[in-house]
Design a protein around this motif. Structure first.
Motif, mmCIF file in Angstrom:
data_model
loop_
_atom_site.group_PDB
_atom_site.id
_atom_site.type_symbol
_atom_site.label_atom_id
_atom_site.label_comp_id
_atom_site.label_asym_id
_atom_site.label_seq_id
_atom_site.Cartn_x
_atom_site.Cartn_y
_atom_site.Cartn_z
ATOM 1 N N GLY A 119 -8.094 3.605 -6.500
ATOM 2 C CA GLY A 119 -6.733 3.095 -6.356
ATOM 3 C C GLY A 119 -5.669 3.783 -7.192
ATOM 4 O O GLY A 119 -4.546 3.320 -7.263
ATOM 5 N N ASP A 143 -6.201 -6.066 -2.235
ATOM 6 C CA ASP A 143 -6.401 -4.621 -2.201
ATOM 7 C C ASP A 143 -7.850 -4.336 -2.604
ATOM 8 O O ASP A 143 -8.455 -5.114 -3.334
ATOM 9 C CB ASP A 143 -5.423 -3.932 -3.179
ATOM 10 N N GLU A 144 -8.377 -3.230 -2.158
ATOM 11 C CA GLU A 144 -9.769 -2.844 -2.428
ATOM 12 C C GLU A 144 -10.713 -3.991 -2.029
ATOM 13 O O GLU A 144 -11.490 -4.501 -2.836
ATOM 14 C CB GLU A 144 -9.969 -2.482 -3.924
ATOM 15 N N THR A 171 -0.955 0.876 0.656
ATOM 16 C CA THR A 171 -0.175 -0.047 -0.166
ATOM 17 C C THR A 171 1.175 -0.383 0.457
ATOM 18 O O THR A 171 1.599 -1.539 0.429
ATOM 19 C CB THR A 171 0.070 0.587 -1.561
HETATM 20 MG MG LIG Z 1 -4.770 1.802 -2.721
#
Ligand SMILES: [Mg+2]
Ligand SMILES: Nc1ncnc2c1ncn2[C@@H]1O[C@H](COP(=O)(O)OP(=O)(O)OP(=O)(O)O)[C@@H](O)[C@H]1O
Length: 1021
Positions: free
Chosen positions: A637, A424-425, A327
């Motif tokens: 996450g 993200d992901e 991140t």
């Molecule tokens: Mg993450």
């Protein structure tokens, strides 16, 4: 479109409040072509519950900013209707029967059959006409004034003083002095960032008349209504901080501006010569230290940021193990884009709760560094976003909202404003319909904006080559994990270390040390208690269970056999938690939690309300609870303390665990900054041993395009919007576009029989057949250049993000509604706003209606409508869930899905002229469904992370408006609000400040826009 909400423990240093529902115990990992089914439950505890598909949430568009006052038509109609109902004693059931009759006939019966129901409706309407006149008689302006005045009454004295000062100034002298003053306050800091030189030019420079000050002059000559007054005061409020800057603060700002300026210049002139902190002001470094406790970057983070490809603004995919610190790299790149390159940024995160956490986490950065953080999740977000004159925006969005945002930017030809998109992901690309939406979004970006950089990250990627080809991206990977994760499996009483290098997949580690009585052996054959007690209460432990029911059973079972000493640990805090949960439930308290919490144990799944989940997560993070039995909702996450993660069985629902899911769950153990070590233990039955060996040896699952699999939410929806947005309007152009998709890359693998061109041709023909597109597809010539156009229904469908499977039936239902919309209550409107795709998740306990031999979909939908109706009446999820015998998590999910669908409907109706009447009605209904709380709590709940329970506490403590929160003192807040940490208080204040500033900015932009002198006034040239 589904927008699942995930229960999250945010990082230990960020607040963990969430809004409204969220959901599913949905697997997070990428799709795998074949899922192995669970053979039988055997000795594995209670039978597996079907995975809950209704845990997702329908969430598109939102109009929350229109939330002013109570003067809408429907609110007034409601009042009158209330009186009317009292007079006429009309009960809901009668109304319901009328509506159901009407709808049922609309869908399945001939017009004549419907006659009597329609008659009833007509009678009702004429009966109501008197009331309708009263609606028009009431003066909306008056309502507005009252609202404004009461809003002023609510302000703290410091704010009132500010208002008075403003008043004095504006009435005493309508001179440019004030205009300059205000202009300076509004623009001071952001201007400095945009143009740092101006800061050093001194007062003389600042007093120089500018374009905007002449605008402000115009504002002053305008007669100021109370509403205007409030707007301008809000603008001032939002900047109140800047107004009273201290010398040190000014100095700090000067340094910051200077650094941003130097950094920007450095980036412009050379890609290698970077600023003090990766091209960013050193203030960023300070903020990372203060807010995140991060002193230095990991080596890989530094290497990644220095990549040549990043310097050249190439697209990038990077992949590191869970907890690797991905991140932070993304956040630094985002800040570079916002501050140095002065472009807007879109950050796409998989779940509503994670979006909200990120909004809270980055709001302080936004306030300190002068950019806006805008939430696009749930029913929040504007389409298209407001075009900001000065500050740049960071849009933090769920997958579905991100897509809608990109659509709106393409439509308004502003897609190039978006300098960077971060996903993200990224493995979510392979996750069913949500994966399809993500693919569509990225493909549109790649095709329409060559300048927008795309960055994707994930811990669980396999076929990176395909993804690189799709995203035209470079790839970076590293095996770094700051906290070592040891993986084990347990078979009977032996623990094996997972080791893919051995033939078995695992190597003997130790024997489990426990002494069980025969009773205990029967109750806990998997030795969960032995595994748990090895770490608690000193450390924490997460137990992932296959089903929701299993979570509750495991939590109950463990605490039943725990020694009494566990009760003593943090007893007072546990009592407080119980008190808190009781107050959340208005006195009702889950019997399982009542039994387990005294032992420091709780369950956690989507059957809980958001408020409950939030409290439980916080207590777990603080060490008050040391065991959570949870579903996969906590799998991706999230940063939770967990020395040990136990996977209670290798199943999610009925399906055998996928490698991605396993890695994500295990990866919750040992997170940097929270734990110094981490281990995972997968409990395996002898019969599953071989499957687990396969799991250990198998690679991570590939990400496959879901455009074909998710027909109506995938390829059909894509083709429709391509034509609607005029991105591609001929068969040939659409073909070209499709080559830019992941499906284009994987076509040979995914569709052996048909070529891409044939797939496109079939898709376009299907849309023409459905009446959504107009045009001709040539049978022979695939490269047809004839132009396709979108029909009004087609446009309404893609604008409303309506699943193509439902667009025709939706049109029919709305059309039928026009014949006799029953408005003596909001029941009929609620029926129209009840999501179609939730009907399959409901089995009404409603024998009478079932005996009527009516259509199941209509009956189920109407049953859900009654649940919603009860919710709006009672605003109490507990009592409604009890009444309908549904879990409170399900009821909350229904509510938020309906709120989203109502706003989709609104956008659908906006595009179809004959449905104009629905617009006003649906705006209000969406609002009611979105918050479903007492009206006075709504302004507080707009703040990211303030849920109903917290809003109530704040309201009762005197924090009644956004301004109260934005100007609150964190210490006072902590003192006055129970169970609120300093960190949470600060985040609430930052989020409120950001929201207020964003609203004020929006109003300011609107004013500027209104007062702008057009350059093309006839006769002026
Ligand atoms: Mg993450
Ligand atoms: N340089 C650093 N120094 C100290 N802590 C760090 C650093 N970078 C990240 N962290 C911390 O490490 C933890 C995990 O980071 P992050 O959430 O970014 O992991 P991730 O790679 O995204 O994992 P996942 O794939 O599970 O989402 C966070 O608590 C974060 O604050």
């Amino acid at each position: 479109m589904a927008e699942p909400r995930l229960a999250v423990r945010r990082k230990s240093h960020s607040s963990s409040e969430r809004k409204r529902s969220r959901a599913p115990a949905q697997p997070v990992a990428a799709s795998s072509p074949v899922a192995r089914k669970r053979p039988s439950s055997g000795g594995e505890g209670p039978p597996a519950e079907a995975p809950c598909s209704n845990d997702s949430e329908e969430d598109m568009f939102g109009d929350y900013d229109s939330f002013y006052g109570n003067d809408s038509l429907i609110a007034q109609v409601d009042d009158i209707e209330h009186k009317y109902l009292q007079d006429k004693n009309m009960d809901v059931k009668t109304a319901g029967e009328i509506i159901l009759g009407n709808l049922q006939s609309g869908v399945h019966q001939k017009e004549q059959d419907n006659f009597s129901a329609s008659q009833n409706v007509v009678l009702l309407k004429s009966d109501q006409e008197e009331g309708a006149f009263q609606v028009h008689d009431s003066d909306p302006a008056d309502g507005n004034q009252k609202l404004t005045e009461s809003a002023l009454d609510d302000l703290p004295s410091s704010q009132l003083l500010y208002f008075e000062k403003m008043d004095e100034l504006s009435s005493a002298s309508r001179t440019s002095a004030l205009s300059k003053g205000r202009d300076e306050r509004v623009n001071s800091f952001s201007d400095k960032i945009r143009d740092p030189l101006s800061f050093y030019a001194g007062a003389e420079h600042r007093n120089r008349p500018t374009d905007s000050s002449s605008h402000s002059k115009c504002i002053l000559f305008k007669p100021e209504s109370l509403k205007d007054h409030l707007k301008s005061a809000m603008t001032g409020n939002a900047r109140a901080q800047t107004l009273q800057v201290s010398k040190t603060k000014q100095l700090k700002e000067a340094v910051l501006s200077e650094e941003i300026f130097v950094a920007r210049k450095a980036i412009e002139s050379s890609s290698l010569d970077i600023g003090p902190f990766y091209g960013l002001p050193s203030k960023v470094k300070d903020l990372l230290r203060q807010l995140r406790g991060i002193e230095t970057l990991y080596e890989w983070q530094h290497d990644c940021l220095m990549l040549e490809s990043l310097q050249q603004r190439k697209n990038l995919i990077y992949s590191l193990p869970t907890g690797g610190g991905k991140t932070l790299v993304a956040e630094i790149i985002i800040l570079q884009e916002l501050l140095c390159r002065q472009k807007d940024v879109l950050m796409i995160l998989p779940y509503v709760a994670i979006v909200q956490e990120k909004v809270r986490g980055l709001s302080s950065f936004g306030i300190e560094l002068g950019f806006l953080v805008e939430e696009y999740a749930g029913s929040k977000g504007r389409f298209p976003p407001i075009r900001r004159r000065v500050k740049k925006s960071l849009y933090i969005a769920t997958i579905e909202k991100g897509h809608a945002l990109v659509n709106s930017l393409i439509e308004t030809e502003r897609i190039n404003d978006l300098g960077l998109v971060v996903v993200d992901e990224l493995h979510m690309l392979g996750a069913g319909s949500r994966g399809a939406v993500l693919e569509i979004t990225l493909a549109k970006l790649l095709y329409t904006s060559k300048k927008t950089q795309i960055i994707g990250m994930s811990a669980t990627l396999n076929n990176v080559g395909d993804l690189q080809k799709f995203l035209q991206a470079e790839y970076y990977t590293n095996n770094f994990r700051p906290v070592e994760l040891k993986e084990y499996i347990k078979i009977r009483d032996t623990i094996y270390a997972v080791d893919s290098k051995t033939q078995n997949g695992f190597a003997f580690s130790r024997l489990l040390n426990f002494k069980y009585s025969s009773n205990l052996e029967k109750a806990d054959p998997d030795h969960i208690i032995a595994l748990v007690t090895e770490v608690i209460p000193k450390y924490s432990c997460l137990i992932f269970c296959p089903t929701k029911k299993n979570c509750e059973n495991v939590a109950s079972m463990v605490c039943k056999y725990l020694k009494k000493e566990f009760r003593v640990h943090k007893e007072k805090e546990k009592e407080d938690l119980i008190k808190n949960l009781k107050s959340i439930g208005n006195g009702t308290f889950c019997p399982v939690l009542k039994q387990t919490i005294p032992f420091g144990i709780a369950y956690h799944h989507s059957g809980l309300t958001n408020d409950e989940r939030k409290s439980i997560e916080e207590a777990y993070s603080a060490g008050v609870l040391c065991v959570l039995a949870c579903t996969a909702t906590l799998a991706a996450g999230v940063n939770l303390p967990a020395r040990r993660v136990i996977l209670r069985a290798p199943y999610v629902g009925n399906d055998f665990l996928k490698k991605n899911q396993y890695k994500q769950m295990a990866g919750r153990a040992g997170r940097a900054g929270i734990d110094s070590a981490g281990e995972s233990i997968l409990i395996v039955q002898e019969k599953d041993k071989h499957l687990v060996q396969d799991l250990v040896h198998s690679p991570l699952e590939n990400c496959y395009s879901n455009l074909l699999q998710e027909l109506t939410k995938g390829i059909q929806s894509l083709l429709l919007s391509l034509v609607g947005l005029k991105v591609a309007v001929t068969h040939e152009e659409v073909d070209n576009f499709m080559c830019c998709t992941l499906l284009g890359v994987q076509q040979q693998l995914l569709s052996k029989e048909k070529s891409l061109t044939e797939i496109v041709k079939d898709g376009l023909e299907n849309l023409i057949e459905k009446g959504l597109l107009k045009g001709r597809i040539s049978q022979k010539d695939h490269n047809s250049k004839s132009t396709l156009t979108i029909t009004p229904l087609g446009k309404a469908t893609y604008k409303g993000s309506i699943d193509l499977a439902y667009c025709n039936i939706l049109y029919r239902d709305l059309k039928k509604g026009l014949e006799g919309l029953v408005l003596e209550s909001n029941l009929h409107l609620l029926y129209l706003s009840t999501p179609y795709d939730m009907t399959s998740t409901c089995s009404p306990d409603w024998m009478i209606y079932l005996r009527q031999n009516m259509d199941d979909a209509v009956v189920n939908r109407f049953y859900l409508t009654f649940v919603l109706y009860a919710l709006l009446k009672e605003t109490n999820i507990w009592s409604v869930s009890e009444k309908f015998n549904l879990s409170r998590g399900y009821v909350q999910n229904l509510l938020s899905s309906a709120a989203s669908f109502a706003s989709c409907l609104l956008h659908f109706c906006e595009e179809i002229e004959e449905f104009w009447v629905y617009k006003a009605l649906l705006i209000e209904l969406t609002k009611q469904l979105t918050y479903c709380v007492k009206t006075e709590l709504i302004p507080l709940m707009e703040v990211a992370g303030v849920l109903e329970a917290r809003a109530k506490q704040l309201y009762n403590a005197g924090y009644k408006t956004l301004a109260h929160l934005a100007n609150a003192n964190p210490e006072t807040l902590v003192r006055m609000i129970e169970h609120l940490s300093r960190r949470q208080a600060k985040q609430i204040i930052s989020s409120a400040k950001m929201l207020l500033s964003e609203k004020a900015e929006a109003l300011q932009e609107e004013v500027e826009e209104l007062l702008k002198v057009p350059t093309d006034i006839p006769g002026t040239h």
